[in-house]
Design an enzyme around this catalytic site. Structure first.
Site, mmCIF file in Angstrom:
data_model
loop_
_atom_site.group_PDB
_atom_site.id
_atom_site.type_symbol
_atom_site.label_atom_id
_atom_site.label_comp_id
_atom_site.label_asym_id
_atom_site.label_seq_id
_atom_site.Cartn_x
_atom_site.Cartn_y
_atom_site.Cartn_z
ATOM 1 N N GLY A 1 71.976 18.319 39.807
ATOM 2 C CA GLY A 1 71.760 17.105 39.222
ATOM 3 C C GLY A 1 73.012 16.316 38.544
ATOM 4 O O GLY A 1 73.186 15.040 39.081
ATOM 5 N N HIS A 2 73.603 16.887 37.881
ATOM 6 C CA HIS A 2 74.826 16.681 37.030
ATOM 7 C C HIS A 2 75.825 16.356 38.145
ATOM 8 O O HIS A 2 76.521 15.575 38.338
ATOM 9 C CB HIS A 2 75.312 17.704 36.293
HETATM 10 P P1 AMP Z 1 72.163 16.671 30.339
HETATM 11 O O1 AMP Z 1 73.407 17.641 30.271
HETATM 12 O O2 AMP Z 1 70.678 17.408 30.208
HETATM 13 O O3 AMP Z 1 72.436 16.120 28.735
HETATM 14 O O4 AMP Z 1 72.352 15.661 31.177
HETATM 15 C C1 AMP Z 1 73.567 14.874 31.449
HETATM 16 C C2 AMP Z 1 73.119 13.753 32.456
HETATM 17 O O5 AMP Z 1 72.672 14.213 33.545
HETATM 18 C C3 AMP Z 1 72.080 13.176 31.880
HETATM 19 O O6 AMP Z 1 72.273 11.547 32.214
HETATM 20 C C4 AMP Z 1 70.863 13.373 32.803
HETATM 21 O O7 AMP Z 1 69.853 12.322 32.662
HETATM 22 C C5 AMP Z 1 71.168 13.802 33.931
HETATM 23 N N1 AMP Z 1 70.298 14.681 34.624
HETATM 24 C C6 AMP Z 1 69.990 15.742 34.231
HETATM 25 N N2 AMP Z 1 69.164 16.403 35.377
HETATM 26 C C7 AMP Z 1 69.218 15.664 36.229
HETATM 27 C C8 AMP Z 1 68.740 15.641 37.657
HETATM 28 N N3 AMP Z 1 67.932 16.465 37.993
HETATM 29 N N4 AMP Z 1 69.029 14.554 38.467
HETATM 30 C C9 AMP Z 1 69.882 13.455 38.015
HETATM 31 N N5 AMP Z 1 70.354 13.413 36.954
HETATM 32 C C10 AMP Z 1 70.046 14.640 35.972
#
Ligand code: AMP
Length: 267
Positions: A32-33
């Site tokens: 996702g990231h």
């Molecule tokens: P985090 O590390 O959880 O703070 O996420 C960092 C970024 O990645 C944030 O903008 C999240 O919304 C995005 N993100 C997390 N999981 C996913 C996913 N499965 N698909 C797309 N973006 C994601």
């Protein structure tokens, strides 16, 4: 790829870069990231990724302690993707930064803001610092955390910050489960349950019956499977308010627990 740990160093650098893409993360990177990072690399000459596990947005210490941390894998992934700069600041580097005084947007008391009281204040505190330290022209955020995306967009608008927010679709496993760093904390049985829940929500949404029936069916499914949940809501994405209409402007938002792991998604 250059790893930068000092706020001052990255700030000086980015003051002189007109166009850049910024992907803020809390690390433990997954596909996702990677999608956000690849999108930024395609759309910008310079991409910066930050890895900062922000304690201020965690409601309890145990959740922060258990949050997966994989800094060496993260560095390897960013290198492989050809990220230009990887910003890995300490708590001190972020919070001792004297940023411009910003206004915080009003947040509707729904969903995450209702159930995780100080969470978005913590998110805005780090975004206030990050947008000042890394003045990028575009910031890539995932729809997986749609309420967070909306609040950061409001913050950027309210303060006239010259960063364009780019919405990025949610990346899912082949079984339908949205990728999340927290998925690693699920045991096999609970992962299976999470998949069943999400696919049930997807199926119910397709039925296009009345909103109240849809919400009732989803809640009953949680109860039947003895799964604790915080909320099931139908939200209009334009107004970001609860709506009765189920259409392509709306999404179903859920937050639920499997063991001690709390998952959120929107479909
Ligand atoms: P985090 O590390 O959880 O703070 O996420 C960092 C970024 O990645 C944030 O903008 C999240 O919304 C995005 N993100 C997390 N999981 C996913 C996913 N499965 N698909 C797309 N973006 C994601």
């Amino acid at each position: 790829m250059k790893i930068i740990r000092k706020s001052k160093e990255i700030n000086l650098l980015f003051k002189n870069i007109k166009k850049s893409g910024f992907v803020p993360t809390m690390g433990s990177l997954h596909k996702g990231h990677e999608y956000l990072i690849k999108k930024s690399i395609t759309e910008n000459k310079v991409t910066v990724v930050s890895i900062f596990l922000n304690p201020k947005q965690f409601n309890n210490k145990n959740d922060l302690k258990k949050y997966p941390k994989k800094i060496n894998d993260d560095i390897r992934i960013c290198k492989k993707l050809k990220v230009n700069y990887l910003f890995i600041p300490s708590f001190h580097e972020i919070y001792s930064w004297k940023s411009k005084k910003r206004k915080y947007p009003k947040i509707n008391k729904i969903m995450e803001h209702k159930y995780r009281k100080r969470h978005f204040k913590g998110v805005l505190q780090v975004i206030e610092k990050l947008t000042d330290i890394v003045p990028s022209s575009k910031m890539y955020l995932g729809e997986k955390d749609f309420q967070q995306l909306k609040i950061i967009k409001d913050f950027i608008f309210l303060n006239k910050i010259k960063t364009k927010i780019i919405n990025c679709k949610t990346i899912r496993d082949s079984n339908g489960l949205a990728l999340s760093s927290r998925n690693q904390l699920l045991n096999k049985a609970n992962k299976k349950k999470a998949v069943l829940i999400i696919n049930f929500v997807k199926k119910i949404k397709k039925k296009k019956s009345k909103k109240n029936n849809i919400l009732k069916d989803i809640k009953e499914n949680f109860k039947k499977n003895k799964i604790k949940y915080d909320y099931v809501e139908n939200i209009n994405l334009k107004t970001f308010k609860i709506t009765n209409k189920i259409n392509n402007q709306s999404r179903l938002f859920v937050a639920f627990y499997l063991g001690k792991v709390r998952l959120i998604d929107n479909i």
